[in-house]
Design a protein around this motif. Structure first.
Motif, PDB file in Angstrom:
ATOM      1  N   THR A  51       1.435   1.920  -3.472  1.00 42.69           N
ATOM      2  CA  THR A  51       0.126   2.472  -4.192  1.00 42.69           C
ATOM      3  C   THR A  51       0.098   3.827  -4.000  1.00 42.69           C
ATOM      4  OG1 THR A  51      -0.712   0.305  -4.018  1.00 42.69           O
ATOM      5  CG2 THR A  51      -2.120   2.154  -4.285  1.00 42.69           C
ATOM      6  N   TRP A  52       0.006   4.201  -2.720  1.00 46.85           N
ATOM      7  CA  TRP A  52      -0.133   5.766  -2.221  1.00 46.85           C
ATOM      8  C   TRP A  52       1.018   6.480  -2.583  1.00 46.85           C
ATOM      9  CZ3 TRP A  52      -4.850   7.882  -1.326  1.00 46.85           C
ATOM     10  CH2 TRP A  52      -5.566   6.698  -0.627  1.00 46.85           C
ATOM     11  N   THR A  53       2.134   6.128  -2.916  1.00 49.99           N
ATOM     12  CA  THR A  53       3.193   7.026  -3.482  1.00 49.99           C
ATOM     13  C   THR A  53       2.744   7.264  -5.026  1.00 49.99           C
ATOM     14  OG1 THR A  53       4.697   6.019  -1.969  1.00 49.99           O
ATOM     15  CG2 THR A  53       5.784   7.262  -3.783  1.00 49.99           C
ATOM     16  N   PHE A 103      -1.631   7.433   4.451  1.00 50.83           N
ATOM     17  CA  PHE A 103      -1.631   6.358   4.393  1.00 50.83           C
ATOM     18  C   PHE A 103      -0.387   5.605   4.149  1.00 50.83           C
ATOM     19  CE2 PHE A 103      -6.354   6.749   3.187  1.00 50.83           C
ATOM     20  CZ  PHE A 103      -6.876   5.747   4.157  1.00 50.83           C
ATOM     21  N   VAL A 104       0.586   6.385   3.622  1.00 56.76           N
ATOM     22  CA  VAL A 104       2.084   5.864   3.620  1.00 56.76           C
ATOM     23  C   VAL A 104       2.606   5.645   5.082  1.00 56.76           C
ATOM     24  CG1 VAL A 104       4.201   6.626   3.110  1.00 56.76           C
ATOM     25  CG2 VAL A 104       2.498   6.917   1.202  1.00 56.76           C
ATOM     26  N   MET A 164       0.641  -1.137  -0.019  1.00 52.67           N
ATOM     27  CA  MET A 164      -0.033  -0.136  -0.083  1.00 52.67           C
ATOM     28  C   MET A 164       0.830   1.259  -0.096  1.00 52.67           C
ATOM     29  SD  MET A 164      -3.005  -0.850  -0.245  1.00 52.67           S
ATOM     30  CE  MET A 164      -3.624   0.867  -0.168  1.00 52.67           C
ATOM     31  N   SER A 168       1.037   2.624   6.497  1.00 55.92           N
ATOM     32  CA  SER A 168       1.201   1.465   6.044  1.00 55.92           C
ATOM     33  C   SER A 168       2.950   1.237   6.095  1.00 55.92           C
ATOM     34  CB  SER A 168       0.747   1.354   4.635  1.00 55.92           C
ATOM     35  OG  SER A 168       1.459   2.364   3.801  1.00 55.92           O
ATOM     36  N   ILE A 183      -0.235   7.419  -6.085  1.00 54.27           N
ATOM     37  CA  ILE A 183      -1.337   8.484  -6.111  1.00 54.27           C
ATOM     38  C   ILE A 183      -0.960   9.797  -5.633  1.00 54.27           C
ATOM     39  CG2 ILE A 183      -3.279   8.754  -4.765  1.00 54.27           C
ATOM     40  CD1 ILE A 183      -3.947   5.930  -4.464  1.00 54.27           C
ATOM     41  N   LEU A 196      -4.164  12.448   1.659  1.00 56.43           N
ATOM     42  CA  LEU A 196      -4.578  10.998   2.137  1.00 56.43           C
ATOM     43  C   LEU A 196      -3.233   9.990   1.619  1.00 56.43           C
ATOM     44  CD1 LEU A 196      -8.037  10.522   0.172  1.00 56.43           C
ATOM     45  CD2 LEU A 196      -7.508  10.604   2.622  1.00 56.43           C
ATOM     46  N   SER A 197      -2.409  10.361   0.533  1.00 56.29           N
ATOM     47  CA  SER A 197      -1.402   9.722   0.607  1.00 56.29           C
ATOM     48  C   SER A 197      -0.355   9.650   1.570  1.00 56.29           C
ATOM     49  CB  SER A 197      -0.635  10.251  -0.951  1.00 56.29           C
ATOM     50  OG  SER A 197      -1.325  10.013  -1.839  1.00 56.29           O
TER      51      SER A 197
END
Length: 237
Positions: free
Chosen positions: A183-185, A232-233, A180, A236, A187, A228-229
């Motif tokens: 993924t968020w990076t 969540f980074v 994740m 995670s 995003i 958000l990125s």
């Protein structure tokens, strides 16, 4: 006299951007204060986000106290402040990126954003005058179109400060991450690209004034994705 009733939608969208940029700056400040290793890197990120907040706060205040059909003399001080703050936003953002491992062996590169930013700030306070700026409108409120030389130079710097360097850094970070966090990076890269596009559209207001509400919406989406990125980074990691 307050004029907010004349432009409620414009004002509301800009206030949302203010909230997002202030939230981003507070997150960066908390991360810097909690960092185990003393470093100015995260403080640069905080300052970058904080100057973005100041940029839109200045615009929000102008919408609050100036009429929708404001004159050049009324708008010019606001735009000088906003353009100065957005220049400092780009400077501290790129300084944050230069502090990351990929650029630590390229110390010479630190002088380029310093020279570029000082030149930009000088142009901001020299080129725009009542004779060199023009009024444009989206049918609801007036905006100032800044001199082409300033817009062109600012756009040139923005390509490096707000697009190329952040995307290069985020791409390399994404390559080193898994799950994740990776993924968020990715995003975050999308959010940063939208942020760049939104600011460029604002700078080109003489061409984009009819779509200014769309531009504000684009910047809001960018801010949400970036925040958000970051969140969540952290979660995670």
């Amino acid at each position: 006299m307050l004029y907010i009733a004349e432009t409620p939608l414009h004002f509301g969208l800009v206030i949302i951007i203010c909230v997002l940029t202030l939230l981003g700056s507070l997150i960066a400040l908390i991360l810097a204060l909690r960092s185990e290793e003393p470093s100015c890197t995260l403080y640069n990120l905080f300052l970058g986000a904080f100057f973005a907040f100041l940029t839109f706060m200045v615009l929000a205040i102008s919408m609050y106290v100036l009429p929708a059909a404001a004159t050049v003399d009324q708008l010019l001080p606001t735009y000088l402040g906003a353009w100065s703050f957005i220049g400092l936003h780009g400077f501290f953002l790129v300084m944050y990126m230069l502090g990351l491992p990929f650029f630590k062996r390229r110390i010479w590169a630190i002088f380029l954003p310093i020279i570029g930013t000082l030149t930009f700030l000088a142009l901001v306070w020299i080129l725009p005058t009542p004779a060199t700026v023009t009024i444009v409108s989206d049918g609801v409120m007036n905006f100032l179109a800044m001199p082409f030389t300033l817009v062109a130079y600012g756009g040139f710097l923005a390509i490096f400060y707000l697009l190329l360097i952040p995307l290069i850094v985020l791409y390399r970070i994404a390559q080193a991450r898994q799950g994740m966090a990776k993924t968020w990076t990715w995003i975050a890269m999308i959010g940063q690209t939208l942020w760049f596009i939104g600011l460029i559209l604002m700078a080109l207001v003489q061409y984009t004034a009819p779509f200014i509400l769309f531009t504000y919406g684009l910047i809001i989406v960018a801010g949400i994705l970036i925040i958000l990125s970051i969140y969540f980074v952290i979660v995670s990691s």
